[in-house]
Design an enzyme around this catalytic site. Structure first.
Site, PDB file in Angstrom:
ATOM      1  N   LYS A  54       0.842  -1.205   0.000  1.00  0.00           N
ATOM      2  CA  LYS A  54       0.000   0.000   0.000  1.00  0.00           C
ATOM      3  C   LYS A  54       0.876   1.254   0.000  1.00  0.00           C
ATOM      4  O   LYS A  54       0.605   2.214  -0.722  1.00  0.00           O
ATOM      5  CB  LYS A  54      -0.956  -0.015   1.205  1.00  0.00           C
ATOM      6  CG  LYS A  54      -2.081  -1.046   1.027  1.00  0.00           C
ATOM      7  CD  LYS A  54      -2.905  -1.283   2.286  1.00  0.00           C
ATOM      8  CE  LYS A  54      -3.889  -2.440   2.046  1.00  0.00           C
ATOM      9  NZ  LYS A  54      -4.722  -2.755   3.209  1.00  0.00           N
ATOM     10  N   GLN A  98      -5.063  -1.817   9.404  1.00  0.00           N
ATOM     11  CA  GLN A  98      -4.927  -3.128   8.780  1.00  0.00           C
ATOM     12  C   GLN A  98      -5.525  -4.207   9.682  1.00  0.00           C
ATOM     13  O   GLN A  98      -5.227  -4.266  10.869  1.00  0.00           O
ATOM     14  CB  GLN A  98      -3.441  -3.413   8.481  1.00  0.00           C
ATOM     15  CG  GLN A  98      -3.201  -4.666   7.658  1.00  0.00           C
ATOM     16  CD  GLN A  98      -3.762  -4.593   6.238  1.00  0.00           C
ATOM     17  OE1 GLN A  98      -3.853  -3.529   5.653  1.00  0.00           O
ATOM     18  NE2 GLN A  98      -4.148  -5.732   5.689  1.00  0.00           N
ATOM     19  N   ASP A 121     -11.234   2.399   3.393  1.00  0.00           N
ATOM     20  CA  ASP A 121     -11.481   0.953   3.292  1.00  0.00           C
ATOM     21  C   ASP A 121     -12.966   0.651   3.058  1.00  0.00           C
ATOM     22  O   ASP A 121     -13.324  -0.462   2.675  1.00  0.00           O
ATOM     23  CB  ASP A 121     -11.074   0.259   4.606  1.00  0.00           C
ATOM     24  CG  ASP A 121      -9.732  -0.445   4.517  1.00  0.00           C
ATOM     25  OD1 ASP A 121      -9.316  -0.803   3.400  1.00  0.00           O
ATOM     26  OD2 ASP A 121      -9.114  -0.637   5.578  1.00  0.00           O
TER      27      ASP A 121
HETATM   28  N1  GUN Z   1      -7.117  -7.187   5.791  1.00  0.00           N
HETATM   29  C1  GUN Z   1      -7.404  -7.915   4.689  1.00  0.00           C
HETATM   30  N2  GUN Z   1      -7.887  -7.124   3.718  1.00  0.00           N
HETATM   31  C2  GUN Z   1      -7.904  -5.870   4.216  1.00  0.00           C
HETATM   32  C3  GUN Z   1      -8.292  -4.620   3.672  1.00  0.00           C
HETATM   33  O1  GUN Z   1      -8.748  -4.480   2.530  1.00  0.00           O
HETATM   34  N3  GUN Z   1      -8.150  -3.556   4.503  1.00  0.00           N
HETATM   35  C4  GUN Z   1      -7.683  -3.667   5.765  1.00  0.00           C
HETATM   36  N4  GUN Z   1      -7.604  -2.566   6.496  1.00  0.00           N
HETATM   37  N5  GUN Z   1      -7.321  -4.813   6.301  1.00  0.00           N
HETATM   38  C5  GUN Z   1      -7.429  -5.917   5.513  1.00  0.00           C
END
Ligand code: GUN
Length: 295
Positions: A54, A98, A121
């Site tokens: 990211k 996350q 998100d």
């Molecule tokens: N864990 C697995 N996929 C995601 C996601 O798209 N965003 C976040 N914040 N955590 C995750």
């Protein structure tokens, strides 16, 4: 005829280049670059990789990024306090926490602490609810990435039969909503899950089959209608001694066999995964431009 390969990696690169161009334009007009913050708790291998990717995607798009790390023993109160600060910080356009979080932290409380206007998100119930009734909202990146793949590959969805496998809050449920929406895919949608009877039969009825179960190789060729489009969301790490890092990523679909039956299919890796991160960038740009919430 073997299936068309739906190349998420290439499309994600193209979209990131489009975003970078727009950011260039914005900064040349005197606006600051979009700024994404990510909170990472602990040292889970998968989460470390996702967050690193990211941050790299932010660089590729010309965004600023801030990585905030905590050890596994951070308290829920500390985390919530940091989220409140980020909510107030005008230099941050959007942020993510996350997942998964350590067991002593209530994930839902954390999700709901994020200001919906910065929830890139799309996990906050306000964004989930707004999306479900067709209002402007931040949409969870994986389902949005899949819809974008279908659109950019000119795959017809209107009135088609779509079967979504899995009912997670992050992928399955929002995917059902997007495929159902008139302004989305406008499909006829079925969701199958661990309690569904005759899963194979349901899957065989699909023109578009979206597998988000997290069970390597679950979808076999006999579960796929000839000519169907197959989207594989699975990214399970399976041990592989021949790899330097000791594992490989496995999708939910038996790729070799299913690509003989399907008309188009996403690979793992290089299909849905890169699109997910790219959609997070798109959401962050939208947050910076105040496209979703205008005030
Ligand atoms: N864990 C697995 N996929 C995601 C996601 O798209 N965003 C976040 N914040 N955590 C995750």
């Amino acid at each position: 005829m073997p299936a068309t390969l739906i190349d998420g990696k290439a499309l994600a690169s193209q979209i990131k280049a489009e975003i970078a161009q727009e950011v260039n334009q914005l900064t040349s007009e005197g606006y600051r670059a979009p700024h994404l913050a990510a909170i990472l708790v602990g040292h889970d291998g998968g989460s470390e990789t996702y967050v690193r990717n990211k941050v790299l995607a932010c660089e590729a798009c010309g965004f600023d990024s801030t990585l905030i790390r905590y050890e596994d023993d951070v308290t829920e109160a500390e985390l919530l306090q940091r989220i409140h600060q980020l909510n107030q910080d005008d230099s941050i356009d959007g942020f993510i926490v996350q997942l998964p979080l350590p067991r002593h932290i209530n994930e839902q409380r954390v999700i709901e602490a994020v200001d919906p206007r910065k929830d890139v998100d799309g996990f906050h119930p306000i964004n989930v609810g707004r999306m479900a009734i067709g209002l402007p909202a931040f949409i969870s990146a994986t389902p949005l990435g899949i819809l974008t793949l279908l659109r950019r590959y000119n795959i017809a969805t209107k009135g088609k039969k779509c079967v979504v496998m899995g009912r997670s809050n992050i992928v399955g449920k929002p995917m059902v909503q997007l495929m159902l929406q008139k302004e989305g895919a406008d499909s006829t949608v079925t969701c199958v899950h661990s309690r569904t009877q005759n899963i194979a039969e349901e899957c065989r009825s699909a023109d578009i089959l979206i597998a988000a179960l997290g069970q390597p190789g679950f979808v076999t060729a006999d579960m796929v209608k000839p000519g169907a489009v197959v989207i594989d969301v699975g990214t399970t790490r399976v041990p592989d001694a021949s790899r330097k890092n000791g594992y490989r990523l496995s999708g939910d679909v038996d790729f070799e066999a299913v690509s003989e039956v399907a008309s188009a299919i996403t690979p793992v890796p290089g299909g849905v995964g890169p699109m997910t991160i790219c959609m997070l960038m798109q959401n962050t740009l939208a947050a910076a431009k105040k496209e979703i919430y205008k005030d």
